[in-house]
Write a protein that holds these residues in place. Structure first.
Motif, PDB file in Angstrom:
ATOM      1  N   THR A  48       1.086  -1.519  -0.478  1.00 37.59           N
ATOM      2  CA  THR A  48       0.012   0.505   0.486  1.00 37.59           C
ATOM      3  C   THR A  48       0.673   1.108   0.258  1.00 37.59           C
ATOM      4  O   THR A  48       2.214   1.353   0.126  1.00 37.59           O
ATOM      5  CB  THR A  48      -0.817  -0.259   1.651  1.00 37.59           C
ATOM      6  N   ASP A  51      -2.786   5.255  -0.119  1.00 43.48           N
ATOM      7  CA  ASP A  51      -4.205   5.728  -1.404  1.00 43.48           C
ATOM      8  C   ASP A  51      -4.064   4.128  -1.636  1.00 43.48           C
ATOM      9  O   ASP A  51      -5.682   4.661  -2.601  1.00 43.48           O
ATOM     10  CB  ASP A  51      -3.619   6.924  -2.133  1.00 43.48           C
ATOM     11  N   GLN A  53      -4.147   0.063  -2.738  1.00 49.03           N
ATOM     12  CA  GLN A  53      -4.023  -1.377  -2.196  1.00 49.03           C
ATOM     13  C   GLN A  53      -3.738  -2.098  -2.852  1.00 49.03           C
ATOM     14  O   GLN A  53      -4.901  -2.771  -3.477  1.00 49.03           O
ATOM     15  CB  GLN A  53      -4.510  -1.403  -0.519  1.00 49.03           C
ATOM     16  N   ILE A 119      -6.012   0.111   4.263  1.00 48.17           N
ATOM     17  CA  ILE A 119      -7.391   0.841   4.013  1.00 48.17           C
ATOM     18  C   ILE A 119      -8.323   0.481   4.760  1.00 48.17           C
ATOM     19  O   ILE A 119      -8.628  -0.942   3.732  1.00 48.17           O
ATOM     20  CB  ILE A 119      -7.227   0.742   2.620  1.00 48.17           C
ATOM     21  N   GLU A 121     -11.731  -0.544   4.181  1.00 51.89           N
ATOM     22  CA  GLU A 121     -12.929  -0.062   2.830  1.00 51.89           C
ATOM     23  C   GLU A 121     -14.225   0.754   3.607  1.00 51.89           C
ATOM     24  O   GLU A 121     -15.117   1.810   2.358  1.00 51.89           O
ATOM     25  CB  GLU A 121     -13.416  -1.289   2.289  1.00 51.89           C
ATOM     26  N   LYS A 228     -14.466   5.289  -1.871  1.00 56.39           N
ATOM     27  CA  LYS A 228     -13.815   4.400  -2.367  1.00 56.39           C
ATOM     28  C   LYS A 228     -13.762   3.093  -2.685  1.00 56.39           C
ATOM     29  O   LYS A 228     -15.197   3.318  -3.413  1.00 56.39           O
ATOM     30  CB  LYS A 228     -13.046   3.519  -0.706  1.00 56.39           C
ATOM     31  N   LYS A 241      -8.905   4.851  -3.163  1.00 56.34           N
ATOM     32  CA  LYS A 241      -9.473   6.124  -2.164  1.00 56.34           C
ATOM     33  C   LYS A 241      -9.283   7.180  -3.884  1.00 56.34           C
ATOM     34  O   LYS A 241      -8.634   6.641  -4.718  1.00 56.34           O
ATOM     35  CB  LYS A 241      -8.571   6.823  -1.204  1.00 56.34           C
TER      36      LYS A 241
END
Length: 372
Positions: A48, A51, A53, A119, A121, A228, A241
């Motif tokens: 990642t 921003d 992943q 991240i 989600e 997202k 993102k």
């Protein structure tokens, strides 16, 4: 953790995830790939940049379940240089990971799995499938027009949104623009996409997605919210993102009243532009197009290098006039045309020009002229 994996499998998985990792990081763990061995067999690889992943599941024989993180680029370089067909053993314990293959041994420093950022989600309410071939086409025909100007960050991606076209029914549109040119692709709206928010997918996500799409034959599962987006690509899952900004109302710059029509072979047109642009100055790259009945003359005048001109065959029946374009931008658009004929809809030397294969073609392009 202890697992054995084929070199080719490891290399393929790492090649996908390591490209997300930035070369220079102020946060050390962001240089690492998370490797998680599950008791049922298989390795989960994850990287990642906070921003974007990517997670990929690869086949491996697991002797001992566990997880660690290790430098993504270092492990990828090791896997690249190991002999073909070798079995790679990964053993992690006490802050180190031992990588062995044949007679080669590498002892790498690791960082704890618990420090690795994921991240979150959240809820992704909109879900639909899109054929991989359609997604490839959308990206290839629009991404050249993505802006690289950081100040206009809301143009640094591809804008996906749904619309109702009346006679053509509901559609999904993808558009990119940098203020000088616009590319838009329209495809039938997939089931489940109705009511989705308009989203701007960042340039880096688009580039990683395009690489992964080359290995996907069937459909891609898209799940998204207003912030997202997640792409399910078989063994790999890409989460990103979205750009937090408002994409401009680009439909206002698509001309509808351009009444001068030029029909031309895109390949010979592109080659002609490329030839005369050889002497164009790097700064302007301007090519002048003089239109007369069925006669199109491309010319460049450069104070440093001299002049160049070439006639290209085309069908044109309107009043003659002259218009200038940036050669690079014009060639980028012509390079996307697959057929033997392209329609160039013109108005005058100062108005935006519309370029497309035909009325029913999924892609259309708008190019702003230059003063020459």
């Amino acid at each position: 953790m202890k697992a054995t994996i084929e070199r080719a499998t490891l290399l393929k998985g790492l090649s996908h995830v390591q490209s997300v990792v930035e070369r220079r990081n102020t946060i050390p763990i962001l240089s690492n790939v998370l490797i998680e061995a599950s008791a049922g067999g298989g390795l989960k690889l994850m990287a990642t940049d906070l921003d974007l992943q990517i997670v990929e599941i690869v086949d491996a024989a697991v002797d001992q379940a566990g997880a660690t993180t290790v430098s993504a680029h270092t492990l990828f370089d090791i896997a690249r240089k190991l002999p073909e067909g070798s079995q790679v053993q990964l053993t992690a314990a006490e802050g180190k990971m031992l990588v062995t293959a044949g007679r080669a041994r590498f002892n790498l420093a690791t960082l704890p799995r618990d420090d690795f950022p994921v991240i979150a989600e959240g809820d992704l309410p909109t879900k639909f499938d899109l054929p991989a071939a359609t997604l490839r086409q959308i990206i290839d025909k629009t991404r050249f027009a993505i802006s690289t100007e950081e100040t206009r960050y809301y143009l640094n991606g591809i804008y996906f949104h749904v619309a109702d076209e009346g006679a053509d029914g509901p559609v999904l549109k993808a558009a990119a623009t940098d203020g000088h040119r616009l590319a838009r692709v329209t495809v039938p709206q997939p089931e489940g996409a109705a009511g989705m928010p308009g989203v701007i997918i960042p340039r880096k996500c688009v580039a990683e997605l395009r690489k992964l799409l080359d290995e996907v034959d069937g459909s891609v599962e898209l799940s998204l919210s207003g912030t997202k987006i997640r792409f399910g690509l078989g063994a790999a899952i890409l989460t990103s993102k979205l750009i937090d900004g408002t994409f401009p109302d680009y439909s206002r710059v698509i001309p509808t009243g351009n009444d001068k029509l030029l029909k031309i072979d895109p390949k010979s047109f592109m080659q002609g532009v490329d030839r005369v642009a050889t002497i164009a100055s790097e700064k302007t790259r301007a090519v002048k197009m003089s239109l007369d009945r069925d006669k199109i003359t491309l010319s460049v005048t450069s104070p440093e290098n001299g002049t160049a001109a070439e006639e290209v065959p085309g069908l044109y029946a309107s009043l003659g006039f002259e218009i200038g374009f940036n050669a690079r931008y014009l060639m980028d658009i012509l390079g996307q045309i697959e057929g033997d004929e392209v329609e160039v809809h013109l108005a005058d030397a100062a108005a935006p020009t519309l370029i497309r294969e035909g009325e029913k073609a999924p892609a259309l392009y708008v190019l702003m002229p230059m003063r020459v």
